[in-house]
Motif scaffolding. Structure first.
Motif, PDB file in Angstrom:
ATOM      1  N   ILE A 135       0.860  -1.193   0.000  1.00  0.00           N
ATOM      2  CA  ILE A 135       0.000   0.000   0.000  1.00  0.00           C
ATOM      3  C   ILE A 135       0.894   1.240   0.000  1.00  0.00           C
ATOM      4  O   ILE A 135       1.875   1.289   0.754  1.00  0.00           O
ATOM      5  CB  ILE A 135      -0.912   0.037   1.256  1.00  0.00           C
ATOM      6  CG1 ILE A 135      -1.861  -1.167   1.271  1.00  0.00           C
ATOM      7  CG2 ILE A 135      -1.705   1.346   1.336  1.00  0.00           C
ATOM      8  CD1 ILE A 135      -2.812  -1.214   2.466  1.00  0.00           C
ATOM      9  N   LEU A 176      -6.985  -1.143   3.327  1.00  0.00           N
ATOM     10  CA  LEU A 176      -7.172  -0.041   2.378  1.00  0.00           C
ATOM     11  C   LEU A 176      -8.259   0.921   2.850  1.00  0.00           C
ATOM     12  O   LEU A 176      -8.097   2.143   2.771  1.00  0.00           O
ATOM     13  CB  LEU A 176      -7.583  -0.611   1.018  1.00  0.00           C
ATOM     14  CG  LEU A 176      -6.478  -0.720  -0.028  1.00  0.00           C
ATOM     15  CD1 LEU A 176      -7.036  -1.294  -1.320  1.00  0.00           C
ATOM     16  CD2 LEU A 176      -5.803   0.620  -0.293  1.00  0.00           C
ATOM     17  N   SER A 206      -2.666   0.597  -4.190  1.00  0.00           N
ATOM     18  CA  SER A 206      -2.243  -0.702  -3.655  1.00  0.00           C
ATOM     19  C   SER A 206      -1.854  -1.629  -4.793  1.00  0.00           C
ATOM     20  O   SER A 206      -2.225  -1.406  -5.958  1.00  0.00           O
ATOM     21  CB  SER A 206      -3.373  -1.323  -2.843  1.00  0.00           C
ATOM     22  OG  SER A 206      -4.422  -1.683  -3.710  1.00  0.00           O
TER      23      SER A 206
END
Ligand code: ADP
Ligand code: ASP
Ligand code: MG
Length: 406
Positions: free
Chosen positions: A264, A318, A335
């Motif tokens: 990420i 996320l 990501s």
């Protein structure tokens, strides 16, 4: 007479015929005059099926019920193995985690063993029973069933061996021991006769799934020597034990890979004290483990942070990071789950330089781009595009002369 703890993994108990094979090995150990405690996993593939069922039922299943479900695979194998031993004329008794009890904390699906009740087991052994224990599960102080994380039966076995001061702790699996790399990726991989706890810890945490990390932590803490060996032959396996002088002469002991992480990135974060805590605290609160972290040098008051999380937690992570990014005024969150981590491990690295640069040049000679790097005293890890994983493992294994030379 010795107290022997044997653990048989999923592939060793994958069919009733294989369970018969395990029963014969257990009986042989018992006939040699030993007390035997056997820990078993679920039949291979069964835990995956249970996990898939939970996911099919709902997106975020209740953690308590998840553990109730995924722990059931082991209930089948303890009963089948005990039945088989009894049909061969042996006294055998099966136990679920809570019946022993194997007491854990209350972190569902990743619980830690706190202590093990000895009385039931000791009594059964005394009366001539072979004790068969369900791996992977325990019970918390509220009486809830807990599980120990995937591959957790290894930890059950080492914890039982430590708790009852066993003389021998054997982990039986489908390969002859711990190899210089996954023998399914590199046919030329070499079996390691003995490996230090430190190296094994790194190998396990960097992707060699032959032993669960916590089982090695436990073994190190309580001085349990683990013998990893095959349930299909009598070859000597690998001893996981305290470091000795001989081990330090090996520069690199193993190569591992892990495709279970995702990356990420948070871009253009206004850089001031506290931003790392702002990003990572909510993730920690949600029980998401962060692995590698890179923060770029700040430019014009802005910085970028990239880190990795377990793939299974990517969706959850996320959502949390996107919320944080809005709050702290970062520009963008992206990501990538098509990444893999390859690592080289060896206690010999402590006293030698140039190992990391050899790793980088070996990867670059194959045109493999390195996205992230992390190092410790005894390992170097690189995140790369996942399609190159097997190639990277093979070239690194060869570059550090780890093969059998066949
Ligand atoms: P079990 O079902 O017995 O618990 P696992 O599948 O968890 O077995 O672990 C054994 C597997 O680990 C092997 O089949 C092998 O493919 C894999 N493995 C990965 N890295 C290594 C390594 N360095 N040495 C041995 N096995 C490894
Ligand atoms: N059955 C569990 C799993 O598949 C535990 C184990 O095999 O050690 O993860
Ligand atoms: Mg396993």
């Amino acid at each position: 007479m010795a107290l022997v703890v044997q653990k048989y993994g999923g592939t060793s108990v994958g069919t009733t015929d294989k369970i018969r094979n395990v029963a014969k090995r257990v009986a042989r150990t018992y006939d040699e005059g030993n007390d035997v405690i056997v820990i078993v996993s679920a039949m291979s593939g069964e835990t995956n099926k249970l996990v898939a069922l939970a996911e099919e039922m709902c997106e975020f299943p209740s953690e308590r019920e998840y553990d109730v479900l995924v722990s059931t695979g082991e209930q089948v194998t303890i009963a089948l193995l005990s039945m088989c031993l009894q049909s061969m004329g042996y006294k055998a008794k099966s136990y679920l985690g809570h019946q022993i009890p194997i007491n854990t904390d209350n972190a569902s699906s990743r619980a830690r063993i706190q202590n093990i009740g000895e009385d039931n087991i000791r009594e059964d052994l005394k009366s001539g029973n072979i004790v068969v224990v369900a791996g992977f599960q325990g019970v918390d102080d509220q009486g809830n069933i807990t599980t120990l994380g995937r591959g957790g039966s290894d930890t059950s076995a080492v914890a039982v061996a430590a708790g009852l001061s066993a003389d021998v702790c054997e982990i039986y699996t489908d390969v002859d021991g711990v190899y210089t790399t996954d023998p399914r990726i590199v046919a030329d991989a070499r079996k390691i006769d003995k490996i230090s706890y430190e190296e094994m810890l790194e190998m396990a945490s960097l992707g060699a799934k032959v032993l669960q990390i916590r089982s090695v932590e436990f073994a190190k803490k309580y001085d349990v020597v683990i013998h990893v060996r095959s349930s299909f032959n009598d070859n000597p396996g690998t001893l996981v034990m305290k470091e000795d002088a001989e081990m330090e002469t090996v520069l690199v002991s193993g190569v591992t890979c892990n495709k279970d992480e995702a990356k990420i990135s948070v871009m253009r974060i206004p850089d001031h004290p506290g931003i790392a805590a702002d990003i990572f605290s909510p993730l920690t609160a949600a029980n998401i483990t962060i692995d590698m972290i890179i923060q770029n040098v700040s430019k014009e008051g802005f910085t970028d942070i990239t880190f990795t999380v377990p793939k299974g937690d990517l969706k959850k992570a996320l959502k949390i990071v996107e919320d944080t990014a809005t709050t702290i005024g970062a520009d963008e969150v992206s990501s990538d789950d098509k990444v893999a981590k390859v690592s080289i491990i060896g206690v010999g690295m402590r006293s030698h330089s140039g190992i990391a640069s050899k790793m980088f040049s070996t990867l670059s000679a194959e045109g493999i781009n390195i996205q992230m790097i992390s190092t410790s005293e005894i390992k170097v890890s690189c995140v790369i595009e996942d399609k190159y994983t097997e190639l990277a493992v093979r070239v690194l294994h060869a570059a550090f002369d780890l093969g059998n030379g066949q």
